[in-house]
Design an enzyme around this catalytic site. Structure first.
Site, PDB file in Angstrom:
ATOM      1  N   ARG A  41       0.841  -1.204   0.000  1.00 51.43           N
ATOM      2  CA  ARG A  41       0.000   0.000   0.000  1.00 51.43           C
ATOM      3  C   ARG A  41       0.870   1.245   0.000  1.00 51.43           C
ATOM      4  NH1 ARG A  41       2.685   1.847   3.332  1.00 51.43           N
ATOM      5  NH2 ARG A  41       2.737   1.488   5.564  1.00 51.43           N
ATOM      6  N   GLU A  47       0.498   9.793   8.811  1.00 51.47           N
ATOM      7  CA  GLU A  47       1.667   8.952   9.102  1.00 51.47           C
ATOM      8  C   GLU A  47       1.914   8.815  10.592  1.00 51.47           C
ATOM      9  OE1 GLU A  47       2.687   6.530   7.268  1.00 51.47           O
ATOM     10  OE2 GLU A  47       2.889   8.029   5.687  1.00 51.47           O
ATOM     11  N   ASP A  50      -1.878   5.634  13.088  1.00 47.42           N
ATOM     12  CA  ASP A  50      -2.814   4.506  13.253  1.00 47.42           C
ATOM     13  C   ASP A  50      -2.655   3.864  14.622  1.00 47.42           C
ATOM     14  OD1 ASP A  50      -0.328   3.409  12.516  1.00 47.42           O
ATOM     15  OD2 ASP A  50      -1.203   1.760  11.366  1.00 47.42           O
ATOM     16  N   SER A 144       5.742  -4.209   2.608  1.00 45.99           N
ATOM     17  CA  SER A 144       5.994  -5.583   2.158  1.00 45.99           C
ATOM     18  C   SER A 144       5.804  -6.558   3.316  1.00 45.99           C
ATOM     19  CB  SER A 144       7.404  -5.708   1.589  1.00 45.99           C
ATOM     20  OG  SER A 144       8.385  -5.511   2.591  1.00 45.99           O
ATOM     21  N   ASP A 188      -1.885  -1.122   7.642  1.00 41.61           N
ATOM     22  CA  ASP A 188      -1.326  -1.897   6.531  1.00 41.61           C
ATOM     23  C   ASP A 188      -2.146  -3.155   6.275  1.00 41.61           C
ATOM     24  OD1 ASP A 188       0.487   0.057   6.972  1.00 41.61           O
ATOM     25  OD2 ASP A 188       2.058  -1.241   7.767  1.00 41.61           O
TER      26      ASP A 188
HETATM   27  P1  ADP Z   1       8.143  -2.635   4.792  1.00 44.87           P
HETATM   28  O1  ADP Z   1       8.134  -1.154   4.910  1.00 44.87           O
HETATM   29  O2  ADP Z   1       8.382  -3.064   3.388  1.00 44.87           O
HETATM   30  O3  ADP Z   1       6.971  -3.292   5.415  1.00 44.87           O
HETATM   31  P2  ADP Z   1       9.675  -3.915   6.934  1.00 44.87           P
HETATM   32  O4  ADP Z   1      11.002  -3.492   7.419  1.00 44.87           O
HETATM   33  O5  ADP Z   1       8.527  -3.798   7.849  1.00 44.87           O
HETATM   34  O6  ADP Z   1       9.441  -3.115   5.571  1.00 44.87           O
HETATM   35  O7  ADP Z   1       9.731  -5.439   6.465  1.00 44.87           O
HETATM   36  C1  ADP Z   1      10.616  -5.878   5.456  1.00 44.87           C
HETATM   37  C2  ADP Z   1      10.890  -7.357   5.594  1.00 44.87           C
HETATM   38  O8  ADP Z   1       9.785  -8.134   5.076  1.00 44.87           O
HETATM   39  C3  ADP Z   1      12.077  -7.834   4.776  1.00 44.87           C
HETATM   40  O9  ADP Z   1      13.307  -7.612   5.439  1.00 44.87           O
HETATM   41  C4  ADP Z   1      11.770  -9.328   4.621  1.00 44.87           C
HETATM   42  O10 ADP Z   1      12.158 -10.048   5.766  1.00 44.87           O
HETATM   43  C5  ADP Z   1      10.247  -9.341   4.519  1.00 44.87           C
HETATM   44  N1  ADP Z   1       9.877  -9.399   3.091  1.00 44.87           N
HETATM   45  C6  ADP Z   1       9.478  -8.384   2.317  1.00 44.87           C
HETATM   46  N2  ADP Z   1       9.244  -8.798   1.044  1.00 44.87           N
HETATM   47  C7  ADP Z   1       9.498 -10.122   1.023  1.00 44.87           C
HETATM   48  C8  ADP Z   1       9.462 -11.149   0.018  1.00 44.87           C
HETATM   49  N3  ADP Z   1       9.127 -10.883  -1.233  1.00 44.87           N
HETATM   50  N4  ADP Z   1       9.795 -12.396   0.377  1.00 44.87           N
HETATM   51  C9  ADP Z   1      10.154 -12.658   1.635  1.00 44.87           C
HETATM   52  N5  ADP Z   1      10.214 -11.763   2.613  1.00 44.87           N
HETATM   53  C10 ADP Z   1       9.904 -10.503   2.325  1.00 44.87           C
HETATM   54 MG    MG Z   2       6.515  -3.238   7.476  1.00 45.08          MG
END
Ligand code: ADP
Ligand code: MG
Length: 455
Positions: A41, A47, A50, A144, A188
């Site tokens: 998202r 920011e 939440d 992610s 999220d």
């Molecule tokens: P974000 O802002 O993207 O949520 P975070 O720091 O909260 O960042 O989380 C990122 C972590 O999520 C990565 O270090 C990894 O461990 C996990 N992650 C993200 N994308 C993937 C993926 N495609 N496959 C496996 N793990 C992932």
């Molecule tokens: Mg995150």
């Protein structure tokens, strides 16, 4: 209450799903039973509020996490990732342990898996063979981590014959992502499940509610990644802000004669005191001082020992924090909560200068994140400045910050020149970034929510 849709997906050779299926067949020697997806998202405004109980205004993006799945009675969990950066993982599905110190990727999957099994009281869970494929840049503020947690929960739900509503899944996933150690709100996870293609959403909490927000037609939202990464679970930046907000709300509550131990979030204190958001900003001025508070001072005000404070207010990775900046954090939260309401109202009322008003709200949000919440960084500030100089009506960091992405609102007829200018001024100046412009600078439309797909 609405459930996650189950639909068909075409799994053509050389398509994304086709490649995921190939990887699955290569890994497990059979076809997947089904696929699940959950999107990332972009938060347009609101920011770091939440987790304080305030509404936010995100939209889902096209980038997502897809998991191909086959379930069995082996009692084992097997994970393979299409990205070589993320190693294979296997464990007993009845013996899940989540490592908070080293948040290796599979721990995010385990959060969703464990959360769902506990929530639905599944006693003999199905074994799972999975291939995970993600397209959301990691640690870039596009969530992610939550896409992975939500997708894992969805996979587990479907494999074990459970049927939770989108709302239940959102609340459950907001809860279980905390197993990784970050004390996030619920934005999220909520947008990942509740998004509808073509519309941004106002997400309200307690109770969780999502309302469509119609964005102006003459603008486009463009995401640009500063390419500075910060993993939220491996560092304490994020939780320190959560704790500063908690302490500020507890001190305001105590000073105003409320039972402060019952409060953890600004929104609850504001409600109990019957204040408007503007009045809350004034209460901050009246009660909190601008200099950082030492832990001793906080303990003195709340009349607790350091050990008691750890119980009432701190998290595992903030026990050693020595000072807390309460005045500025509180001012950011109340004023940012106000900006979200103004943003929504402007989208609803559609005044002639709507896009200018929205742009200014985004700029003010960034200034507040940078100066009061201190969750930006030099490269991201430079990127936001470049975006504004390149024709954006507004631009701001999005997601937790300390790196990651900016979101800019650009007049629809100026997107090409905007992208050209940001490419030259930010990416073109750095040999490491030059090659990676298309994946880090792109226009985006509101995407759809989580789904289960059959071939
Ligand atoms: P974000 O802002 O993207 O949520 P975070 O720091 O909260 O960042 O989380 C990122 C972590 O999520 C990565 O270090 C990894 O461990 C996990 N992650 C993200 N994308 C993937 C993926 N495609 N496959 C496996 N793990 C992932
Ligand atoms: Mg995150």
């Amino acid at each position: 209450m609405e459930n996650v849709p189950v639909g068909k997906v075409s799994v053509e050779i050389n398509s994304r799903y086709g490649r995921i299926k190939d990887k699955f067949m290569g890994s497990y020697g059979k076809k997947p039973d089904y696929y699940a997806r959950a999107s990332g998202r972009v938060n347009l405004i609101g920011e770091h509020i939440d987790y304080c109980g305030y509404s936010v205004l995100p939209m889902a993006i096209e980038q997502d996490v897809v998991i191909a799945v086959s379930s069995n009675d082996s009692g084992r969990l097997q994970l393979v990732n299409t990205n070589m950066e993320y190693g294979m993982f296997e464990c007993d599905i009845n013996d899940l342990s989540i490592n908070k110190e080293k948040p290796v990727w599979h721990n995010y999957f385990l959060c969703g898996l464990k959360g769902l099994l506990e929530h639905c009281k599944v006693t003999s869970p199905k074994g799972l063979q999975c291939v995970v494929d993600g397209t959301i840049p990691k640690s870039a503020g596009l969530s992610s981590s939550s896409a992975l947690v939500c997708c894992a929960a969805l996979v587990t739900m479907h494999a074990n014959g459970q049927a939770l509503s989108k709302k239940e899944l959102s609340d459950m996933c907001a809860h279980c992502e905390r197993f990784i150690g970050t004390e996030g709100g619920g934005m999220d996870q909520a947008i990942s499940f509740m998004a509808n293609k073509g519309t941004a959403k106002l997400i309200e909490f307690n109770p969780l509610k999502s309302t469509d927000v119609e964005l102006p037609e003459d603008v486009v939202f463009v995401i640009s990644n500063s390419c500075v990464e910060l993993n939220k679970a491996a560092t304490s930046h994020f939780n320190i802000r959560v704790v500063e907000c908690r302490l500020a709300s507890q001190i305001i509550a105590k000073t105003k004669g409320l039972k402060w131990r019952e409060f953890k979030r600004f929104a609850d204190v504001q409600k109990a005191l019957g204040l408007t958001l503007d009045e809350a900003v004034n209460v901050v001025k009246e009660i909190l001082h601008q200099e950082p508070y030492t832990k001793e001072e906080v303990c003195g005000i709340l009349e607790v020992t350091a050990d008691e404070l750890a119980q009432t207010s701190l998290s595992a990775n903030t026990l050693d924090v020595k000072t807390f900046k309460l005045h500025d954090r509180a001012t950011h939260v109340f004023s940012e909560a106000n900006r979200v309401l103004q943003f929504k109202k402007t989208c609803d009322l559609k005044p002639a200068d709507a896009s200018v008003v929205l742009g200014n709200l985004m700029k003010d949000s960034h200034t507040s994140c940078r100066d009061l919440y201190q969750c930006s960084c030099d490269d991201l500030d430079r990127l936001v400045d470049i975006c504004c100089q390149s024709g954006a009506l507004g631009s701001r960091l999005t997601g937790a910050g300390w790196g990651g992405c900016a979101v800019s609102m650009v007049p629809a007829n100026q997107v090409d020149s905007f992208i050209k200018s940001v490419t030259e001024k930010y990416y073109g100046k750095d040999d490491r970034l030059k090659e990676k412009v298309t994946e880090n600078l792109f226009a985006t439309q509101p995407g759809g929510g989580a789904a289960i797909y059959l071939e």
